[in-house]
Design an enzyme around this catalytic site. Structure first.
Site, mmCIF file in Angstrom:
data_model
loop_
_atom_site.group_PDB
_atom_site.id
_atom_site.type_symbol
_atom_site.label_atom_id
_atom_site.label_comp_id
_atom_site.label_asym_id
_atom_site.label_seq_id
_atom_site.Cartn_x
_atom_site.Cartn_y
_atom_site.Cartn_z
ATOM 1 N N GLY A 1 2.348 4.711 13.913
ATOM 2 C CA GLY A 1 2.891 3.411 14.330
ATOM 3 C C GLY A 1 2.174 2.874 15.562
ATOM 4 N N LYS B 1 0.859 -1.191 0.000
ATOM 5 C CA LYS B 1 0.000 0.000 0.000
ATOM 6 C C LYS B 1 0.894 1.239 0.000
ATOM 7 C CE LYS B 1 -1.683 2.603 3.293
ATOM 8 N NZ LYS B 1 -1.604 3.890 2.580
ATOM 9 N N GLU C 1 8.820 0.691 11.580
ATOM 10 C CA GLU C 1 9.973 1.581 11.319
ATOM 11 C C GLU C 1 9.432 2.998 11.425
ATOM 12 O OE1 GLU C 1 12.950 0.682 11.049
ATOM 13 O OE2 GLU C 1 12.774 -1.450 10.627
ATOM 14 N N GLU D 1 10.629 15.920 15.830
ATOM 15 C CA GLU D 1 11.217 15.655 14.515
ATOM 16 C C GLU D 1 10.611 16.656 13.531
ATOM 17 O OE1 GLU D 1 9.673 12.192 12.443
ATOM 18 O OE2 GLU D 1 11.588 11.848 11.458
ATOM 19 N N CYS E 1 13.982 9.779 7.640
ATOM 20 C CA CYS E 1 13.912 9.430 9.069
ATOM 21 C C CYS E 1 15.272 9.532 9.763
ATOM 22 C CB CYS E 1 13.343 8.026 9.206
ATOM 23 S SG CYS E 1 14.208 6.830 8.169
ATOM 24 N N GLY F 1 6.526 4.694 8.920
ATOM 25 C CA GLY F 1 5.798 5.959 8.990
ATOM 26 C C GLY F 1 6.080 6.645 10.317
HETATM 27 P P1 NAD Z 1 2.438 8.333 8.207
HETATM 28 O O1 NAD Z 1 2.553 7.613 9.492
HETATM 29 O O2 NAD Z 1 1.512 9.486 8.109
HETATM 30 O O3 NAD Z 1 1.984 7.338 7.024
HETATM 31 C C1 NAD Z 1 2.726 6.185 6.689
HETATM 32 C C2 NAD Z 1 1.811 5.220 5.966
HETATM 33 O O4 NAD Z 1 0.805 4.763 6.870
HETATM 34 C C3 NAD Z 1 1.063 5.781 4.763
HETATM 35 O O5 NAD Z 1 0.996 4.798 3.755
HETATM 36 C C4 NAD Z 1 -0.324 6.061 5.337
HETATM 37 O O6 NAD Z 1 -1.339 6.050 4.365
HETATM 38 C C5 NAD Z 1 -0.488 4.901 6.289
HETATM 39 N N1 NAD Z 1 -1.420 5.124 7.380
HETATM 40 C C6 NAD Z 1 -1.887 6.303 7.877
HETATM 41 N N2 NAD Z 1 -2.719 6.079 8.919
HETATM 42 C C7 NAD Z 1 -2.778 4.730 9.097
HETATM 43 C C8 NAD Z 1 -3.450 3.881 10.026
HETATM 44 N N3 NAD Z 1 -4.227 4.366 10.996
HETATM 45 N N4 NAD Z 1 -3.273 2.559 9.919
HETATM 46 C C9 NAD Z 1 -2.458 2.030 8.947
HETATM 47 N N5 NAD Z 1 -1.805 2.792 8.044
HETATM 48 C C10 NAD Z 1 -1.958 4.127 8.116
HETATM 49 O O7 NAD Z 1 3.933 8.706 7.833
HETATM 50 P P2 NAD Z 1 4.435 9.599 6.624
HETATM 51 O O8 NAD Z 1 4.040 11.007 6.937
HETATM 52 O O9 NAD Z 1 4.044 8.963 5.331
HETATM 53 O O10 NAD Z 1 6.028 9.441 6.764
HETATM 54 C C11 NAD Z 1 6.805 10.285 7.538
HETATM 55 C C12 NAD Z 1 7.185 9.643 8.861
HETATM 56 O O11 NAD Z 1 7.746 8.356 8.628
HETATM 57 C C13 NAD Z 1 8.267 10.407 9.612
HETATM 58 O O12 NAD Z 1 7.979 10.428 10.985
HETATM 59 C C14 NAD Z 1 9.525 9.601 9.367
HETATM 60 O O13 NAD Z 1 10.540 9.750 10.326
HETATM 61 C C15 NAD Z 1 8.972 8.220 9.339
HETATM 62 N N6 NAD Z 1 9.880 7.352 8.597
HETATM 63 C C16 NAD Z 1 10.501 6.347 9.269
HETATM 64 C C17 NAD Z 1 11.401 5.530 8.608
HETATM 65 C C18 NAD Z 1 12.083 4.386 9.289
HETATM 66 O O14 NAD Z 1 12.519 3.487 8.597
HETATM 67 N N7 NAD Z 1 12.188 4.347 10.598
HETATM 68 C C19 NAD Z 1 11.644 5.746 7.260
HETATM 69 C C20 NAD Z 1 10.984 6.781 6.599
HETATM 70 C C21 NAD Z 1 10.087 7.571 7.298
#
Ligand code: NAD
Length: 496
Positions: free
Chosen positions: A246, A190, A263, A396, A297, A241
């Site tokens: 998470g 997804k 992650e 962050e 991240c 995310g």
């Molecule tokens: P986000 O948490 O908003 O979304 C991530 C994904 O989750 C998207 O596909 C979104 O549609 C989905 N999502 C949203 N709500 C959900 C729910 N309730 N249940 C299941 N899925 C859901 O994150 P983002 O804004 O896309 O990414 C940025 C964040 O991700 C930053 O905090 C960044 O640090 C983190 N990040 C972490 C890593 C890592 O490997 N640790 C890598 C890249 C980004």
């Protein structure tokens, strides 16, 4: 699958004229077929704020169908040999390589990231897939004598859901797909609703290579992620995310005791000791702070500089950033800082810039927010020694803004670096390697570097401590998380 067949497929992918998006057709892929959705949505070009072409809006029925087909496909796929899966993974990497020029443009168009960064993302992704094809979880023999052999074996879990963020959709998307498939699982990807197009095209490229149902992709809106985490027939969620999402994912997975790999966000400390050669380390430190507009991240998000060299380092960082860190559209040459990827994130970044100004902190570099209605641009900003409890230190920012912080003793800087709930990456820059390693071993993060930052590799596990995540991706450690460890006891003489 012959290379001719793959090239035939790629000819039909129609990735031409991507820069204006006019020829782009993005479709969900279920059981090896394009499955149109009754309704569509679209995302926004972050460099222009213009709408991008229609993207699918998956329904719950689409998800149910994909899960059913994935279970069917899993029965055969899980019984294939490692060598067979590796061969297909290599073919898939070749197919991506053959199409990479168009895909890189598509990635830049939808994510806003500079084309050069997009190319790096594809370099990494292709290398990752090729390395995954060499990584096998082999049985261990735990005990072996005349009476019995006890093996440790790794059995695939079944159907995995891969939930991908918008900041690094290619590497973080296929960085989940590769291990899931190599360990014998079926997987449904997804993409983020903000960046659906490249991930859907990448699944499209896989259609001629993997059997139907083994790798499927569904794009939708905010409802789709929770449907996946709740789904009783998905066996594992691998999620990248934010920390906030998470926690929702973990709570939802708990209802079905589904496995989850999380992650999550980071707020990496980068510690500079007084014995460094500033000119030598500055290019990497500045790049690992501002690349992708700070939207990675594991970038340096708190730079702790020893007081003995603080002023000199600050002046050099400002100078380097002014000269080399150019802000602009992703297709402009020489740009390192593209637009912020979406309006939600732009609003958060703007709020952080406002907070820094309203709080009266000193700015070593005062970047502007370019809020013209034609792209979500923010210029690099360096905050000069704000308090440890300021928002710019504890949150962050996920934008091109960083605090520089002054320190004086090793114990103090370790405590300050470790003081937050984040624990993704951390680094120490120091000529004295004994001291550097001693400091590095005290930092609470999943990846710690000496004289570098943000090194990652497909064979090296990657993940976070504390609220930055649970579990590991990549490396054999990451592969294990897509499996159940099974202890197989074989008694040999009972019928003698
Ligand atoms: P986000 O948490 O908003 O979304 C991530 C994904 O989750 C998207 O596909 C979104 O549609 C989905 N999502 C949203 N709500 C959900 C729910 N309730 N249940 C299941 N899925 C859901 O994150 P983002 O804004 O896309 O990414 C940025 C964040 O991700 C930053 O905090 C960044 O640090 C983190 N990040 C972490 C890593 C890592 O490997 N640790 C890598 C890249 C980004």
């Amino acid at each position: 699958m012959s290379i001719d067949k793959i090239l035939q497929l790629t000819a039909s992918v129609q990735l031409d004229n991507l820069q204006d998006g006019s020829h782009l057709e993005a479709s969900n892929i279920i059981n090896g077929q394009f499955v149109p959705t009754a309704k569509t949505r679209h995302s926004i070009d972050p460099a222009t704020e213009e709408p991008l072409p229609p993207a699918p809006l998956a329904t719950k029925q689409d998800l149910d169908a994909a899960v059913k087909h994935a279970h069917e496909a899993f029965k055969t796929w899980s019984q294939t040999t490692f060598d067979h899966r590796a061969q297909l993974m290599l073919q898939y990497a070749d197919a991506i390589e053959a199409n990479r020029a168009d895909l890189e443009k598509l990635n830049t168009m939808e994510s806003g990231k500079p084309l050069l960064v997009s190319k790096t993302e594809f370099d990494f992704t292709i290398r990752w897939l090729r390395t995954f094809a060499t990584m096998q979880l082999k049985d261990e023999v735990i005990e072996d004598d005349d009476e019995r052999t006890v093996y440790g074996t790794y059995r695939p879990l079944g159907v995995c859901g891969a939930i991908v963020p918008w900041n690094w959709p290619v590497l973080l998307g296929l960085g989940k797909i590769g291990p899931a498939l190599m360990t014998g699982n079926a997987v449904i990807m997804k993409p983020s609703p903000y960046t659906p197009y490249t991930d859907l095209k990448l699944c499209e490229l896989s259609m001629a290579i993997f059997p139907p149902g083994v790798f499927q992709a569904l794009s939708g809106d905010d409802a789709l992620g929770p449907w996946m985490t709740e789904h009783p027939d998905i066996n594992l969620i691998t999620f990248t995310g934010s920390v906030r999402t998470g926690k929702l994912v973990a709570a939802s997975c708990a209802k079905t005791l589904k496995r989850c790999i999380l992650e999550l966000g980071g707020n990496d400390a980068l510690i500079v000791c007084e014995d460094v050669d500033i000119a030598k380390c500055l290019p990497k430190i500045a790049t690992m702070t501002f690349i992708n507009s700070g939207q990675i991240c594991m970038l340096a998000k708190r730079i702790y500089v020893h007081e003995a060299i603080y002023d000199e380092f600050r002046a050099a960082l400002v100078e380097f950033t002014k000269e080399h860190v150019k802000t602009g559209g992703g297709f402009e040459p020489g740009v390192l800082v593209g637009p912020i990827q979406n309006k939600m994130q732009f609003d958060l970044v703007k709020d952080m810039y406002r907070d820094v100004k309203d709080s009266g902190y000193q700015l070593a570099l005062d970047g502007r927010i370019l809020d013209s209605g034609k792209g979500y641009f923010a210029e690099p900003t360096i905050v000069d020694n704000p308090p440890d409890d300021s928002r710019i230190v504890v949150e962050e920012p996920f934008g091109p803004i960083v605090p520089l912080l002054k320190w004086s003793s090793d114990d103090e800087v370790v405590d300050r670096a470790n003081s937050l709930n984040h624990g993704l990456g951390a680094s120490v820059w120091c000529r004295d390697l004994v001291r550097a390693e001693r400091l590095a071993r005290r930092l609470s993060a999943g990846s710690v570097w000496v004289n570098s930052h943000f090194d990652v590799a497909p064979n090296v596990p990657f993940g976070g401590t504390k609220e930055s995540g649970i579990g590991r991706e990549w490396g054999l450690e990451g592969f294990k998380q897509f499996t159940d460890h099974v202890s197989l006891w074989v008694w040999k003489k009972i019928f003698d």
